[in-house]
Design a protein around this motif. Structure first.
Motif, PDB file in Angstrom:
ATOM      1  N   THR A 143     -49.684 -58.872  63.696  1.00  0.00           N
ATOM      2  CA  THR A 143     -49.164 -57.698  62.971  1.00  0.00           C
ATOM      3  C   THR A 143     -50.274 -56.745  62.550  1.00  0.00           C
ATOM      4  O   THR A 143     -50.023 -55.555  62.346  1.00  0.00           O
ATOM      5  CB  THR A 143     -48.381 -58.154  61.737  1.00  0.00           C
ATOM      6  OG1 THR A 143     -49.204 -59.016  60.925  1.00  0.00           O
ATOM      7  CG2 THR A 143     -47.130 -58.928  62.143  1.00  0.00           C
ATOM      8  N   ALA A 144     -51.501 -57.243  62.421  1.00  0.00           N
ATOM      9  CA  ALA A 144     -52.602 -56.366  62.005  1.00  0.00           C
ATOM     10  C   ALA A 144     -52.939 -55.346  63.090  1.00  0.00           C
ATOM     11  O   ALA A 144     -53.542 -54.311  62.805  1.00  0.00           O
ATOM     12  CB  ALA A 144     -53.827 -57.204  61.665  1.00  0.00           C
ATOM     13  N   ARG A 145     -52.516 -55.625  64.340  1.00  0.00           N
ATOM     14  CA  ARG A 145     -52.835 -54.715  65.435  1.00  0.00           C
ATOM     15  C   ARG A 145     -51.581 -54.108  66.061  1.00  0.00           C
ATOM     16  O   ARG A 145     -51.643 -53.593  67.186  1.00  0.00           O
ATOM     17  CB  ARG A 145     -53.636 -55.459  66.505  1.00  0.00           C
ATOM     18  CG  ARG A 145     -54.920 -56.107  65.999  1.00  0.00           C
ATOM     19  CD  ARG A 145     -55.724 -56.657  67.149  1.00  0.00           C
ATOM     20  NE  ARG A 145     -56.178 -55.594  68.044  1.00  0.00           N
ATOM     21  CZ  ARG A 145     -56.731 -55.817  69.237  1.00  0.00           C
ATOM     22  NH1 ARG A 145     -56.866 -57.051  69.685  1.00  0.00           N
ATOM     23  NH2 ARG A 145     -57.114 -54.798  69.992  1.00  0.00           N
ATOM     24  N   GLN A 146     -50.459 -54.163  65.342  1.00  0.00           N
ATOM     25  CA  GLN A 146     -49.222 -53.706  65.956  1.00  0.00           C
ATOM     26  C   GLN A 146     -49.210 -52.194  66.197  1.00  0.00           C
ATOM     27  O   GLN A 146     -48.599 -51.730  67.162  1.00  0.00           O
ATOM     28  CB  GLN A 146     -48.017 -54.113  65.108  1.00  0.00           C
ATOM     29  CG  GLN A 146     -47.927 -53.499  63.744  1.00  0.00           C
ATOM     30  CD  GLN A 146     -46.729 -54.021  62.957  1.00  0.00           C
ATOM     31  OE1 GLN A 146     -46.117 -55.007  63.341  1.00  0.00           O
ATOM     32  NE2 GLN A 146     -46.406 -53.355  61.862  1.00  0.00           N
ATOM     33  N   ASP A 147     -49.882 -51.406  65.338  1.00  0.00           N
ATOM     34  CA  ASP A 147     -49.899 -49.951  65.565  1.00  0.00           C
ATOM     35  C   ASP A 147     -50.591 -49.607  66.877  1.00  0.00           C
ATOM     36  O   ASP A 147     -50.142 -48.724  67.626  1.00  0.00           O
ATOM     37  CB  ASP A 147     -50.597 -49.244  64.397  1.00  0.00           C
ATOM     38  CG  ASP A 147     -49.754 -49.270  63.129  1.00  0.00           C
ATOM     39  OD1 ASP A 147     -48.534 -49.503  63.245  1.00  0.00           O
ATOM     40  OD2 ASP A 147     -50.302 -49.087  62.025  1.00  0.00           O
ATOM     41  N   ALA A 148     -51.683 -50.318  67.170  1.00  0.00           N
ATOM     42  CA  ALA A 148     -52.373 -50.083  68.441  1.00  0.00           C
ATOM     43  C   ALA A 148     -51.493 -50.501  69.611  1.00  0.00           C
ATOM     44  O   ALA A 148     -51.476 -49.841  70.663  1.00  0.00           O
ATOM     45  CB  ALA A 148     -53.698 -50.853  68.461  1.00  0.00           C
ATOM     46  N   LEU A 149     -50.766 -51.589  69.430  1.00  0.00           N
ATOM     47  CA  LEU A 149     -49.845 -52.038  70.478  1.00  0.00           C
ATOM     48  C   LEU A 149     -48.768 -50.993  70.732  1.00  0.00           C
ATOM     49  O   LEU A 149     -48.487 -50.643  71.884  1.00  0.00           O
ATOM     50  CB  LEU A 149     -49.215 -53.363  70.074  1.00  0.00           C
ATOM     51  CG  LEU A 149     -48.064 -53.858  70.954  1.00  0.00           C
ATOM     52  CD1 LEU A 149     -48.573 -54.251  72.330  1.00  0.00           C
ATOM     53  CD2 LEU A 149     -47.340 -55.028  70.300  1.00  0.00           C
ATOM     54  N   TYR A 150     -48.157 -50.483  69.653  1.00  0.00           N
ATOM     55  CA  TYR A 150     -47.089 -49.503  69.797  1.00  0.00           C
ATOM     56  C   TYR A 150     -47.591 -48.254  70.525  1.00  0.00           C
ATOM     57  O   TYR A 150     -46.872 -47.660  71.354  1.00  0.00           O
ATOM     58  CB  TYR A 150     -46.530 -49.112  68.431  1.00  0.00           C
ATOM     59  CG  TYR A 150     -45.833 -50.234  67.705  1.00  0.00           C
ATOM     60  CD1 TYR A 150     -45.292 -51.318  68.391  1.00  0.00           C
ATOM     61  CD2 TYR A 150     -45.710 -50.213  66.316  1.00  0.00           C
ATOM     62  CE1 TYR A 150     -44.659 -52.340  67.717  1.00  0.00           C
ATOM     63  CE2 TYR A 150     -45.066 -51.234  65.636  1.00  0.00           C
ATOM     64  CZ  TYR A 150     -44.540 -52.292  66.333  1.00  0.00           C
ATOM     65  OH  TYR A 150     -43.906 -53.311  65.673  1.00  0.00           O
ATOM     66  N   ALA A 151     -48.817 -47.861  70.221  1.00  0.00           N
ATOM     67  CA  ALA A 151     -49.371 -46.654  70.852  1.00  0.00           C
ATOM     68  C   ALA A 151     -49.510 -46.829  72.357  1.00  0.00           C
ATOM     69  O   ALA A 151     -49.273 -45.894  73.128  1.00  0.00           O
ATOM     70  CB  ALA A 151     -50.720 -46.320  70.217  1.00  0.00           C
ATOM     71  N   GLU A 152     -49.878 -48.038  72.800  1.00  0.00           N
ATOM     72  CA  GLU A 152     -50.053 -48.261  74.239  1.00  0.00           C
ATOM     73  C   GLU A 152     -48.733 -48.506  74.954  1.00  0.00           C
ATOM     74  O   GLU A 152     -48.584 -48.165  76.128  1.00  0.00           O
ATOM     75  CB  GLU A 152     -51.002 -49.445  74.477  1.00  0.00           C
ATOM     76  CG  GLU A 152     -52.455 -49.124  74.142  1.00  0.00           C
ATOM     77  CD  GLU A 152     -53.414 -50.003  74.910  1.00  0.00           C
ATOM     78  OE1 GLU A 152     -53.004 -50.539  75.963  1.00  0.00           O
ATOM     79  OE2 GLU A 152     -54.566 -50.133  74.466  1.00  0.00           O
ATOM     80  N   ILE A 153     -47.759 -49.122  74.255  1.00  0.00           N
ATOM     81  CA  ILE A 153     -46.477 -49.426  74.897  1.00  0.00           C
ATOM     82  C   ILE A 153     -45.782 -48.147  75.354  1.00  0.00           C
ATOM     83  O   ILE A 153     -45.156 -48.108  76.418  1.00  0.00           O
ATOM     84  CB  ILE A 153     -45.574 -50.231  73.942  1.00  0.00           C
ATOM     85  CG1 ILE A 153     -46.021 -51.692  73.909  1.00  0.00           C
ATOM     86  CG2 ILE A 153     -44.100 -50.155  74.367  1.00  0.00           C
ATOM     87  CD1 ILE A 153     -45.210 -52.568  72.985  1.00  0.00           C
ATOM     88  N   THR A 154     -45.893 -47.106  74.549  1.00  0.00           N
ATOM     89  CA  THR A 154     -45.206 -45.861  74.907  1.00  0.00           C
ATOM     90  C   THR A 154     -45.787 -45.222  76.169  1.00  0.00           C
ATOM     91  O   THR A 154     -45.223 -44.269  76.696  1.00  0.00           O
ATOM     92  CB  THR A 154     -45.286 -44.844  73.746  1.00  0.00           C
ATOM     93  OG1 THR A 154     -46.667 -44.660  73.378  1.00  0.00           O
ATOM     94  CG2 THR A 154     -44.514 -45.346  72.542  1.00  0.00           C
ATOM     95  N   ASP A 155     -46.928 -45.751  76.636  1.00  0.00           N
ATOM     96  CA  ASP A 155     -47.520 -45.214  77.859  1.00  0.00           C
ATOM     97  C   ASP A 155     -47.288 -46.119  79.062  1.00  0.00           C
ATOM     98  O   ASP A 155     -47.841 -45.878  80.139  1.00  0.00           O
ATOM     99  CB  ASP A 155     -49.037 -45.022  77.663  1.00  0.00           C
ATOM    100  CG  ASP A 155     -49.349 -43.919  76.661  1.00  0.00           C
ATOM    101  OD1 ASP A 155     -48.585 -42.938  76.635  1.00  0.00           O
ATOM    102  OD2 ASP A 155     -50.319 -44.057  75.901  1.00  0.00           O
ATOM    103  N   ILE A 156     -46.476 -47.184  78.893  1.00  0.00           N
ATOM    104  CA  ILE A 156     -46.184 -48.083  80.016  1.00  0.00           C
ATOM    105  C   ILE A 156     -45.000 -47.510  80.796  1.00  0.00           C
ATOM    106  O   ILE A 156     -43.878 -47.460  80.276  1.00  0.00           O
ATOM    107  CB  ILE A 156     -45.849 -49.509  79.515  1.00  0.00           C
ATOM    108  CG1 ILE A 156     -47.050 -50.095  78.772  1.00  0.00           C
ATOM    109  CG2 ILE A 156     -45.453 -50.398  80.682  1.00  0.00           C
ATOM    110  CD1 ILE A 156     -46.780 -51.479  78.207  1.00  0.00           C
ATOM    111  N   PRO A 157     -45.182 -47.089  82.034  1.00  0.00           N
ATOM    112  CA  PRO A 157     -44.080 -46.458  82.775  1.00  0.00           C
ATOM    113  C   PRO A 157     -42.886 -47.377  82.992  1.00  0.00           C
ATOM    114  O   PRO A 157     -41.745 -46.927  83.007  1.00  0.00           O
ATOM    115  CB  PRO A 157     -44.741 -46.082  84.115  1.00  0.00           C
ATOM    116  CG  PRO A 157     -46.204 -46.069  83.837  1.00  0.00           C
ATOM    117  CD  PRO A 157     -46.440 -47.108  82.788  1.00  0.00           C
TER     118      PRO A 157
END
Length: 787
Positions: free
Chosen positions: A618-632
């Motif tokens: 959970t400490a890195r979920q914001d970074a995860l969310y930012a990259e997920i939106t770029d997964i085609p």
């Protein structure tokens, strides 16, 4: 006014607290009937009117890429009245101010003219202009969740390309009354919405120029739906068709159907329970009231009144109470019904609400209440006819208390005198004591029938979110991917563990029963998303065969060891036979599972997956969310904690409102039962208690005798009430069962405890009222009484 009618009015005034208590019990039954039936009719008629006005389709189908010219062939299928071909896709969204990714179902709108089917109900704004690729219409709940107005902007990931879009309209659709994202259990308008765009825009983004990926069909009134579905499947098979399905399997319609079934179950179960209690209370009250008026009845007979006139007098007494109760119940039921219908209207996003005050409901409520009251008083009225004037006018014979071993034991163990007197009286009139215990027990039971849901919901949450689906999130792909996609997800920031899955739509059949479901393929050693067996233990996925949820197995009539047929609705669309290797627990929907590699072998394909479950830091979920939106490849992200929170919030709101209403009505009935029992006991023993006061007993000592009797009866009623309430709750759970929801039957000790507390509280209030009446006993009247 006739003499008996004047006496009737005087009796109603004299006994107004008891009469009002009985009327309120009847009112609770009437209100429950009108509330349940009225809300059911309101939801059903509102939905029907909405469907008709906005032309909701009857059959739906999906394809990978079907040419638009196929629409003419579909329209030529016998029984088809209208066809709407369109593009439907799911895409990730990037919304300002929202860290976690949201998703939307993208639906194309014709560039020329209005949709033939599933027409929009525009709340604000307009539809997109032809040629403008950035204009969209969003559904109202999604707009409200994000504060969108006309002109608001956000970004959508259209097959790998981010595009900023502008809201030009806010709308509703009969197709999305209940809007739920893939893999979610409850609507979450903040994370999932509906976005309508120009057909030209979506066709260019998804390489569907001159083609469609979804079709909606309306049928003629006498059309054969199964034949149309088969013909549609044949036409779409070569274009990646995933199996056509009827309206009953359309997710929004199916959820509303389940809600209607639950409302119908409430209308079948709860009102009869309330009215049975009312009938019993009328019977108990009238029989004891008539016993107190033996002398008056004898006098009326002696001066010439016949059995019919006297019986009608007491029947009028009951009917007068029934009329008052019906009026109160009708007003309260209408008010509550409108409130409940509005709650459903807001929850299901209806553009309008129909709450028809159907006269037949009120006529039925009046007839049922009057008949119930009449049946409750019938035995008493018939008993009046058997009383001769001489017998009626004579005072009842003094009670003869035998010297049984009980009294010797009571003296030996030193029971207090007041307790001995109370027990002796209760044992001497076993029928009356039993009826009082049963009446109070029914009060306990209806409270249990009103609050049973809380431990059942907690159990459902525990099994679903903590024992079975233990992942933090899941990613669904827009199309099947190689297993390597799971490893790509594992490399995302914050991802701690991954677990692939595959979903394959099938039509499963056993004998003549079949259902359309998705078979979920999971690894044999799954630890994030597990399958729970009937003993609530994790199941190791078998290497062969299929695992069915208990509800699906019961629906199609299959058991472990049976061979079921499956029509694969994607790919080569074969029909295969597989053995049922186990049945498992499942509370939401109809579920089927296979081991992942076994499912891929059945499909004759390689190691393909539809998505990935994963746990995250959970400490890195914001970074995860930012990259997920770029997964085609990703088109939907399910967040387990968010889903759980939404599940709890939605259930808490709806169940709290329903429970509050029914507990209030149940508490009224419980108070009416206890209060009437206490008041009648006071009326029966008023002279006896006053005589004790004359003999030197204090007010507290006299009160203790009657209140101790009430306490003993109330406490003895608790176990019986819990047993009856268990049966009532089971009947309600059985009535609530549907293919979408299977509520587990769980009753914990706290439910019985709270039910007892409600009834004991009613007993305590009744005791305070009766105590005040005891303090006002007429001692002079007692002194004038002849032996």
């Amino acid at each position: 006014m006739r003499s008996l009618d004047r006496k009737l009015l005087r009796d109603l005034v004299r006994l107004w607290p008891q009469a009002l208590a009985i009327a309120m019990v009847m009112a609770a039954g009437v209100a429950t009937l009108i509330l349940a039936v009225g809300a059911h009719q309101s939801l059903d008629e509102t939905r029907a009117a909405y469907y008709e006005r906005n032309r909701f389709a009857d059959v739906f189908a999906e394809a990978t890429r079907a040419p638009n010219r196929l629409g003419d062939a579909i329209a030529a299928i016998p029984g088809v009245s209208a066809v709407e071909t369109r593009i439907v896709e799911v895409a990730l969204l990037d919304i300002p101010g929202m860290s976690e990714p949201a998703s939307a179902q993208l639906v194309s709108l014709p560039d020329i003219g209005r949709p033939v089917l599933n027409r929009l109900y525009m709340r604000e704004g307009r539809r997109p202009i032809v040629g403008d690729e950035n204009e969209v219409v969003v559904n109202e709940a999604f707009a409200e969740a994000h504060g969108f107005t006309i002109g608001s902007r956000f970004k959508a990931l259209l097959k790998g390309a981010k595009r900023e879009v502008r809201v030009v309209g806010i709308a509703l659709s009969p197709e999305f009354i209940y809007t739920i994202g893939p893999g979610d259990l409850m609507p979450d308008p903040r994370r999932f919405g509906i976005v309508w765009m120009s057909e030209k825009t979506l066709a260019a983004a998804y390489d569907l120029d001159g083609a469609f990926s979804n079709v909606a069909v309306a049928l003629l009134r006498d059309a054969n739906e199964d034949a149309v579905i088969d013909a549609l499947d044949d036409l779409l098979a070569r274009y990646g068709g995933a199996g056509a399905y009827g309206r009953k399997d359309q997710i929004s319609h199916a959820f509303i159907d389940a809600e209607l079934e639950q409302l119908a179950a409430m209308a079948r179960v709860l009102p009869p329970i309330f009215l049975i209690v009312a009938a019993f209370l009328v019977n108990m009250t009238m029989s004891r009231l008539v016993a107190l008026e033996r002398e008056q009845i004898g006098l009326l007979k002696a001066i010439g009144y016949g059995n019919g006139a006297i019986g009608m007098h007491y029947l009028k007494f009951v009917l007068a109470i029934a009329v008052v109760g019906t009026l109160i119940g009708a007003i309260a039921g209408t008010w509550l019904g409108i409130g409940l219908a509005r709650m459903y209207g807001d929850f299901f996003n209806f553009p309008f609400l129909i709450f028809r005050k159907d006269p037949s409901i009120y006529v039925i409520a009046v007839l049922v209440t009057v008949v119930t009251a009449g049946v409750g008083a019938l035995k008493t009225v018939s008993g009046i006819a058997r009383l001769s004037p001489a017998v009626a006018m004579a005072p009842p014979a003094p009670a003869i208390y035998s010297r049984s071993p009980f009294w010797r034991i009571a003296r030996l163990i030193g029971l207090p005198q007041s307790l001995t007197m109370v027990i002796r009286h209760l044992v001497h009139v076993p029928v009356r004591t039993g009826s009082a215990i049963l009446g109070i027990a029914l009060g306990v039971s209806i409270v249990i029938a009103s609050i049973w849901a809380y431990p059942s919901i907690d159990f459902m949450v525990d099994v679903t979110f903590f024992r079975a689906d233990r992942q933090d999130a899941s990613i669904s792909f827009s199309e099947t991917k190689r297993i390597a996609a799971a490893y790509e997800v594992a490399r995302l920031p914050g991802v701690l563990a991954v677990e692939p899955f595959r979903s394959v739509p099938v039509r499963i059949r056993f004998g003549h029963k079949e259902r359309r479901v998705s078979v979920l393929g999971k690894p044999a050693d799954a630890t994030l998303s597990r399958v729970i067996d009937m003993d609530l233990r994790p199941l190791t996925m078998p290497e062969t065969g299929i695992v069915l949820s208990d509800m699906l197995a019961r629906t199609i009539g299959a058991r472990t060891g049976d061979i079921v047929e499956m029509d694969l609705l994607e790919g080569d669309r074969r029909t295969v036979q597989v053995p049922v290797t186990a049945t498992v627990e499942g509370f939401i929907g109809l579920s089927a599972y296979m081991e992942l590699s076994a499912l891929n072998r059945l499909k004759r394909e390689g190691a393909l997956i539809s998505g990935v479950y994963f746990s995250l830091d959970t400490a890195r979920q914001d970074a995860l969310y930012a990259e997920i939106t770029d997964i085609p490849a990703a088109n939907f992200i399910a967040l387990q904690k968010v889903s759980l929170q939404k599940f709890r919030e939605t259930l808490a709101e709806n169940i709290f409102i329903m429970t509050f209403v029914y507990v209030t009505l149940a508490s009224i009935i419980a108070f009416g039962v206890v209060y009437n029992s206490a008041r009648i006991s006071l009326s029966e023993r008023g002279r006896e208690l006053a005589s004790l006061r004359v003999l030197g007993f204090t007010r507290a000592e006299v009160s203790r005798i009657l209140l101790l009797e009430l306490a003993i009866v109330t406490f003895l009623a608790q176990p019986l009430g819990c047993l009856i309430g268990y049966g009532f709750a089971y009947a309600i759970v059985t009535g609530f069962e549907s293919e979408l929801y299977q509520v587990p039957f769980v009753l914990t000790p706290d439910i019985f405890a709270w039910s007892s507390i409600v009834v004991l509280s009613a007993a305590a209030i009744s005791a305070l009222i009766v105590r005040r009446r005891i303090d006002r006993l007429d001692l002079i009247e007692v002194l004038k009484t002849r032996e």
